[in-house]
Design an enzyme around this catalytic site. Sequence first.
Site, PDB file in Angstrom:
ATOM      1  N   LYS A 264      53.972  40.833  76.255  1.00  0.00           N
ATOM      2  CA  LYS A 264      55.511  41.364  76.110  1.00  0.00           C
ATOM      3  C   LYS A 264      55.652  41.327  74.541  1.00  0.00           C
ATOM      4  O   LYS A 264      54.974  41.049  73.736  1.00  0.00           O
ATOM      5  CB  LYS A 264      56.143  40.037  76.626  1.00  0.00           C
TER       6      LYS A 264
ATOM      7  N   GLY B 262      72.943  42.859  95.034  1.00  0.00           N
ATOM      8  CA  GLY B 262      72.743  43.964  94.096  1.00  0.00           C
ATOM      9  C   GLY B 262      72.257  45.109  94.611  1.00  0.00           C
ATOM     10  O   GLY B 262      70.947  44.940  95.199  1.00  0.00           O
TER      11      GLY B 262
ATOM     12  N   GLY C  61      71.373  48.006  93.212  1.00  0.00           N
ATOM     13  CA  GLY C  61      71.136  48.909  91.735  1.00  0.00           C
ATOM     14  C   GLY C  61      69.784  49.668  92.136  1.00  0.00           C
ATOM     15  O   GLY C  61      69.421  50.221  93.287  1.00  0.00           O
TER      16      GLY C  61
ATOM     17  N   VAL D 265      66.817  48.831  92.597  1.00  0.00           N
ATOM     18  CA  VAL D 265      65.791  48.566  93.494  1.00  0.00           C
ATOM     19  C   VAL D 265      66.554  48.248  94.822  1.00  0.00           C
ATOM     20  O   VAL D 265      66.079  48.476  95.946  1.00  0.00           O
ATOM     21  CB  VAL D 265      65.090  47.009  93.190  1.00  0.00           C
TER      22      VAL D 265
ATOM     23  N   TYR E  60      69.339  49.198  96.088  1.00  0.00           N
ATOM     24  CA  TYR E  60      69.609  50.615  96.825  1.00  0.00           C
ATOM     25  C   TYR E  60      68.477  51.110  97.803  1.00  0.00           C
ATOM     26  O   TYR E  60      68.730  51.200  99.049  1.00  0.00           O
ATOM     27  CB  TYR E  60      70.099  51.647  95.942  1.00  0.00           C
TER      28      TYR E  60
END
Length: 354
Positions: free
Chosen positions: A80, A181, A183, A185, A187
């Site tokens: 990362k 949520g 958003g 994902v 949706y």
Amino acid sequence: MEIFDLREFDAHELVAFSHDPATGLRAIIAVHSTALGPAAGGCRMWPYATTAEALADVLRLSRGMSYKNAMAGVPFGGGKAVIIGEPRKVKTPELFEAFGRFIDSLAGRYITAEDVGTATADMACVARTTRHVAGLGAAPGAAGGDPGPKTALGVLLGIKAAVRFRLGRSDLSGVTVAVQGAGGVGYHLCGLLAAEGAVLAVADVRPAAVQRVCEEFKARAVAVDDVLALDVDVLAPCALGAVLNSHSIPRLRARIVAGAANNQLAQGQDGVALQTAGVLYAPDYVINAGGIISVAREYQRGTEAQVIADIHAIPARLAEIFERARRENRTTNAIADQMARERLGREPPHQLVA
Ligand code: NAD
């Protein structure tokens, strides 16, 4: 600071710091493990108050990517990057080009992509100075593009595996699902669930997002404060991390928790509380691997069809975790961590829970 002694350090293979005064870049790249391939994981841009805070975050996230990639079955290790700074204030193309040079100096040991605070356009700047970058968009039929729908597909298949295991049902017709949520994902997940006949309740802090899924997928709108405690078969957290905690778990009435959000458990111990309450928890980094599978295949210049095939392996992996947890009377999150570490050739987690 005794970096080697940090709990998050966990025998990282490499931690590199870069400061480029010309562009203001201050970044850290952490490579937890390359046992399964070059380390892949996104670049987070965040206004960390201190370098120590940024370091702890990149180490924690990098180890998380090792686990996620190992369980996703992609030939990549875990890494990362973090860029220290407020994305809305200090982003420039030159800063991302400098970041690309930093990545390039590691000669392919770390591959980046977008994450919180960075976007496809930033990765296009990174790509000017290194080829070790993904998340750039895709041509038709090729792997890549928006990972949200891919993550949603993996979550749908994971929910079906959990419903089969916990409720003994082979389809989702009439199964009630609360989605927190709606958003990128959430949706798409709502659309896939509705197509399978699931009955949806949805909450989001953005009223327009809720209205859209209510209109398109016949979902029922519920208050943000109520969604976690709804009397449903499945709760699918698709918004924030740490939603499963000592406050929320006693209120849960769902029999399954299976959603896209990263780091859903506030602490490892919360997995024990879920198990004690009889809630089947689908470990987040296993069920939400669709996005990283898409990014990994994009980097390998693979096809969309390969991405879909890889995502269809997620439910079998979850079923194995559920089985093993039941057999050994341990939490699903502890089993997933152990399986990931076995694949990485690492010793078992320091703090095995249950
Ligand atoms: P997003 O930002 O597009 O959507 C998140 C949604 O949650 C937004 O609509 C937001 O308004 C809503 N939200 C925020 N706080 C809320 C609250 N308290 N209650 C209800 N809704 C709230 O993010 P996304 O890409 O859909 O990702 C969702 C989660 O899944 C995140 O935790 C992310 O880290 C994780 N994840 C995403 C992907 C991916 O491919 N996008 C992959 C793996 C994991």
